[in-house]
Design a protein around this motif. Sequence first.
Motif, PDB file in Angstrom:
ATOM      1  N   LYS A 386     -16.102  -5.632  -2.967  1.00 45.51           N
ATOM      2  CA  LYS A 386     -15.300  -5.497  -1.753  1.00 45.51           C
ATOM      3  C   LYS A 386     -15.987  -6.135  -0.561  1.00 45.51           C
ATOM      4  N   LEU A 433      -2.211  -2.026   3.326  1.00 38.65           N
ATOM      5  CA  LEU A 433      -2.691  -1.664   1.986  1.00 38.65           C
ATOM      6  C   LEU A 433      -3.875  -0.713   2.072  1.00 38.65           C
ATOM      7  N   GLN A 437      -3.845   2.953   0.537  1.00 37.25           N
ATOM      8  CA  GLN A 437      -4.880   3.385  -0.406  1.00 37.25           C
ATOM      9  C   GLN A 437      -5.521   4.687   0.054  1.00 37.25           C
ATOM     10  N   ARG A 438      -5.739   4.790   1.357  1.00 35.26           N
ATOM     11  CA  ARG A 438      -6.270   6.054   1.880  1.00 35.26           C
ATOM     12  C   ARG A 438      -5.278   7.192   1.683  1.00 35.26           C
ATOM     13  N   ASP A 441      -5.651   8.312  -1.850  1.00 37.75           N
ATOM     14  CA  ASP A 441      -6.877   9.107  -2.010  1.00 37.75           C
ATOM     15  C   ASP A 441      -6.682  10.537  -1.523  1.00 37.75           C
ATOM     16  N   PRO A 460      -6.674   6.852  -8.412  1.00 42.60           N
ATOM     17  CA  PRO A 460      -6.538   6.093  -7.160  1.00 42.60           C
ATOM     18  C   PRO A 460      -6.746   4.600  -7.344  1.00 42.60           C
ATOM     19  N   GLY A 464      -4.033   1.819  -6.386  1.00 41.21           N
ATOM     20  CA  GLY A 464      -4.342   0.695  -5.501  1.00 41.21           C
ATOM     21  C   GLY A 464      -4.022  -0.641  -6.134  1.00 41.21           C
ATOM     22  N   LEU A 467      -0.374  -1.167  -5.877  1.00 40.67           N
ATOM     23  CA  LEU A 467       0.007  -1.562  -4.514  1.00 40.67           C
ATOM     24  C   LEU A 467      -0.247  -3.042  -4.282  1.00 40.67           C
TER      25      LEU A 467
END
Length: 816
Positions: A386, A433, A437-438, A441, A460, A464, A467
């Motif tokens: 990331k 996004l 994603q949060r 979570d 999760p 993600g 998504l």
Amino acid sequence: MIERLRQAALWVVLMTTLLIGSVVSVFAQDIDYDAWVDVAARAETAIGAEAASEQAFEVLREELTNWRQTFQAARSQNAAAIEAVRAQIDALGPKPEEGEEAPETAQQRDTLNTRLNDLRAPVQRAEVAYSRADALIAQIDRILRDRQADRLLELGPTPLNPVLWPQAVTALVDFFTRTADDIQNNWTNPARRADFQQVLPMTVFFLTLAFILTLRGRYWVERLASRLQDRDRTAERWLAGFVVSIGQIIVPVVGFICLAIAGLSTEMLGARGEMLVQALPAAGFQFFAARWLGGRLFPRTDKFELPLALDGIRRAEGRIHALTLGLVLFLIEPLRRIQDFAGWGAEVTSVLTFPLLVVAALALLRLAQLLLRHAKETAETEVDVKSRLLTILSRITMAVAVAGPIFAAIGYFNAGEALVYPTIASLMLMALLVVLQRLVDELYILFTRNRDGVKEALTPVLAGFALVLVSIPAFALIWGARVTDLTELWTRFLAGFSLGDTRISPTDFLTFVVIFAIGYVATRMVQSALRTTVLPKTKLDVGGQNAVASGMGYVGIFAAGVIAVTSAGLDLSSLAIVAGALSVGIGFGLQNIVSNFVSGIILLIERPVAIGDWIQVGGQMGYVRDISVRSTRIETFDRTDVIVPNADLVSGTVTNWTRGNLVGRIIVPVGVAYGSNTRQVEKILQEVAEAQPMVLLNPPPFILFKGFGADSMDFEIRAILRDVTAILQVQTEMNHQITERFAEAGIEIPFAQRDIWLRNPEALRPDTAPPAATPVAEPLTRDEAQAAEQQLTPEDLPGSQDGETGDASGDGGEGR
């Protein structure tokens, strides 16, 4: 009840599918090919001239797409009848190579071939028409893409030319002047004024509501969301604050909608004013969406985990830059509509929109620097994919923010805008996004109550990934892809791909997956029923029951695969030659796996080893816990799992201690000192063995006088245990009782003894007597040898002066 609903739903889906198929078949049979030829000729003429406008090409493309769908449906016409005729022809067999075929058979073959040609004629015609329509659509798409590329590379006037500035300002002032004139003219019109007076209450109401929602509504929503999230760090409060925070977009946008309704209801604004008012909701949405995303990505509070590793000052800067981008988007939307309405030229448009482009590029550059700072701080603690991707993205964004205004200043204004504004939209979509994603979570934390493990959880991550997949079409549209391009890709995807003579479509694949999943679940249910209900009531042992259940699993999965392939209509016979060629290489590469698989089948059939057996193989000893297709898992007595390939169990030597029954022999060695009464020892050992509950008395234990050892007389207790798995406990208890009984009877259990012989024993005597003849070496007792070793030093040994030492004659040691 649920099962009945599922069956009803499946029935409805089936009937709907059949109905659609019948409708498509009817339409496929009534295709007007004359009309199609006219459309195709018109399309070929337009494509050859390339003079039509983009809008005309889009309309023509949509018409061609409808025809192509019609031909696509007609390609499957008479499929069942064609398959039936082919089956009949195959039943006749091939024509004889020599001699003549029977007249009846030949006539029947000719009739079937004629029938087959008649059935395939409309299908072949639809195939040809489909190919023609598909080619025309591809040519139109090529023309539109070429025009789009030409616009991006078009060199226009530079917005830095001062000569163009007065013209641009004059055009802008003229537009708003004419808008004011329209309002004044409508006001002076008595009829319009009378209509305005009638709708005045409604207009005032919507204006009041618009000002409240726009100016104060967003502030109230923001305060409520902050209060919810600033109290406790729980998933419930985060989710509640998130839902409320969405009102920061919805409430002011509704206010803009009310403002537009109020303006349009007066009928006093004129065409230009109404166009501006209609642009307000879309522009307001972009502004407040950018502001909301900036607030979620750079939050004011650090109560929850921050999306970016930035301090409070940097987060405030990020919110300001996000607000700037939103303001640019808010202004650019009306300007573009004014350009289309007023027909401004490239000179006016470039001069008026260039300042907005520069401001957007500067805000974009600062946001990229903030993202780069976050990536560097993250990389200092943990280097992951990331952070690397974010570093690359930040540098690309910085390059775009610099290159966009430069291209626009040179004169490639379309290229500059095509770089900056799609980058802004892409960053907004990426920020969305991150927020979603949060959200995933926090939902996972809400249901699992495991905040610490959310980063390592798989759910999760999969959410993600889903998504990101869903967002790919949005990214494509942002960067210039047309909706027709995406629909064309979707059409190609639905059409599938060819594998041999078979075309595999997503529908076929979905059919295969669903049927195989149903077969797999049914197999597992049957296995469970066998293990828990049927097999325990039979006379099979545990190993046999497991073998039957495992075999049923293999057969069920294989049958599910075959049925799934057949139901999906996949004809893989054309791949037989390729599979035969590959099987040779695969056989060499996977021979061990195949060997273990066949060995696993043999283990399940012959059952030399079953689950729960105590075995010893390859130096490993333990209990069999699982027998799979490739290997067998053994749990050792150290509570470790050892994976043994099945081929080793079939071809190697295996000791099965518990096969058939648990009876096994135990051997306990015992040594007694020389001089002990051997009959008494035998009697005591017999009594100790017979006193053990696990020892069988038929046959009775046997005491073996094994022989005379170097240090002891050796005996062995040989007994049969009713449960060999208790061998260690029985052996331990026997050793305890033997020690106790020998101590009561005065029988000594000796330890290892060694006799020491000295070559020069005269060295132990004092030197008072004259030297005599060298005596013959005499053995010393143990006490004398120990006393000699304590008093004798190396200097006292004879020959120590000339480097010689004594030599022990026992084990070759010097004083052991």
